[in-house]
Design a protein around this motif. Structure first.
Motif, mmCIF file in Angstrom:
data_model
loop_
_atom_site.group_PDB
_atom_site.id
_atom_site.type_symbol
_atom_site.label_atom_id
_atom_site.label_comp_id
_atom_site.label_asym_id
_atom_site.label_seq_id
_atom_site.Cartn_x
_atom_site.Cartn_y
_atom_site.Cartn_z
ATOM 1 N N VAL A 26 67.965 17.751 -45.053
ATOM 2 C CA VAL A 26 68.564 18.357 -43.854
ATOM 3 C C VAL A 26 68.619 19.881 -43.856
ATOM 4 C CG1 VAL A 26 70.903 18.450 -43.058
ATOM 5 C CG2 VAL A 26 70.251 16.725 -44.521
ATOM 6 N N PHE A 27 67.482 20.272 -43.096
ATOM 7 C CA PHE A 27 67.172 21.957 -42.672
ATOM 8 C C PHE A 27 67.521 22.206 -41.312
ATOM 9 C CE2 PHE A 27 64.670 21.248 -46.775
ATOM 10 C CZ PHE A 27 65.514 21.904 -47.510
ATOM 11 N N ASP A 28 68.409 21.700 -40.803
ATOM 12 C CA ASP A 28 68.767 22.018 -39.366
ATOM 13 C C ASP A 28 69.901 22.493 -39.099
ATOM 14 O OD1 ASP A 28 70.192 19.722 -38.851
ATOM 15 O OD2 ASP A 28 68.789 18.565 -38.301
ATOM 16 N N ASN A 29 70.289 22.908 -37.907
ATOM 17 C CA ASN A 29 71.676 23.352 -37.478
ATOM 18 C C ASN A 29 72.578 22.479 -36.484
ATOM 19 O OD1 ASN A 29 70.021 24.111 -35.368
ATOM 20 N ND2 ASN A 29 71.045 26.353 -35.360
ATOM 21 N N GLU A 59 57.669 23.334 -42.614
ATOM 22 C CA GLU A 59 58.669 22.805 -43.455
ATOM 23 C C GLU A 59 59.160 24.019 -44.465
ATOM 24 O OE1 GLU A 59 56.265 19.593 -45.276
ATOM 25 O OE2 GLU A 59 57.077 18.151 -43.736
ATOM 26 N N THR A 60 58.483 24.670 -45.325
ATOM 27 C CA THR A 60 58.643 25.785 -45.869
ATOM 28 C C THR A 60 59.559 26.816 -45.477
ATOM 29 O OG1 THR A 60 57.029 25.249 -47.270
ATOM 30 C CG2 THR A 60 57.957 27.375 -47.735
ATOM 31 N N LEU A 61 59.142 27.263 -43.976
ATOM 32 C CA LEU A 61 59.924 28.115 -43.187
ATOM 33 C C LEU A 61 61.350 27.697 -42.893
ATOM 34 C CD1 LEU A 61 57.166 29.754 -41.109
ATOM 35 C CD2 LEU A 61 58.504 30.825 -43.011
ATOM 36 N N ARG A 65 64.623 29.348 -44.032
ATOM 37 C CA ARG A 65 65.605 29.625 -42.748
ATOM 38 C C ARG A 65 66.978 29.156 -43.184
ATOM 39 N NH1 ARG A 65 62.486 29.229 -39.031
ATOM 40 N NH2 ARG A 65 62.573 26.974 -39.121
ATOM 41 N N TYR A 66 66.941 27.917 -43.749
ATOM 42 C CA TYR A 66 68.198 27.136 -43.597
ATOM 43 C C TYR A 66 69.196 27.693 -44.837
ATOM 44 C CZ TYR A 66 71.331 23.330 -44.493
ATOM 45 O OH TYR A 66 72.576 22.540 -44.776
ATOM 46 N N TYR A 92 63.998 27.045 -53.337
ATOM 47 C CA TYR A 92 64.131 28.309 -52.422
ATOM 48 C C TYR A 92 64.033 29.394 -53.274
ATOM 49 C CZ TYR A 92 66.950 31.551 -49.750
ATOM 50 O OH TYR A 92 67.198 32.589 -48.921
ATOM 51 N N VAL A 93 64.494 29.768 -54.597
ATOM 52 C CA VAL A 93 64.273 30.844 -55.306
ATOM 53 C C VAL A 93 63.018 30.897 -55.781
ATOM 54 C CG1 VAL A 93 65.086 31.980 -57.521
ATOM 55 C CG2 VAL A 93 66.777 31.017 -55.985
ATOM 56 N N THR A 94 62.432 29.798 -56.182
ATOM 57 C CA THR A 94 60.952 29.780 -56.612
ATOM 58 C C THR A 94 60.034 30.204 -55.555
ATOM 59 O OG1 THR A 94 61.406 27.754 -58.062
ATOM 60 C CG2 THR A 94 58.995 28.263 -57.497
#
Length: 107
Positions: A26-29, A59-61, A65-66, A92-94
């Motif tokens: 889930v990476f949407d708004n 996908e990575t962006l 962004r999320y 995310y940190v990696t």
């Protein structure tokens, strides 16, 4: 009338047997809505995020962004991050993003 019904049943059976792919993270708004809380991730990061040879820029962006925009927000259900949420935050940190945005998710 019976042939279309039989065909529909067979198609449904074949789809059920082969399985449907997980819809992904889930990476949407929520179609542009202002997010006030996070939803838990149902799956850990898969190879399309962890394997550099399979990783897609889009996908990575979306992941970056999320969590940059929403990683400090609480979960909608008021619960703590689950194991999957922690794995996504670690990824995310990696990927080089700011740990401060997901510190609460990492524990």
């Amino acid at each position: 009338m019976r042939v279309p019904l039989l065909l529909m049943c067979c198609t449904t059976f074949l789809v059920a047997c082969t399985g449907t792919p997980d819809p992904g993270p889930v990476f949407d708004n929520e179609n542009g809505a202002d997010l006030t809380c996070l939803r838990h991730q149902s799956q850990p990061p898969g190879s399309r995020y962890t394997d550099e040879s399979m990783r897609g820029t889009g996908e990575t962006l979306a992941l970056l962004r999320y969590y940059t925009a929403h990683g400090r927000k609480p979960f909608c259900d008021g619960q703590s991050p689950n194991g999957n949420d922690k794995q996504w935050a670690h990824l995310y940190v990696t990927l080089g993003a700011d740990r401060a945005n997901v510190t609460a998710l990492l524990g």
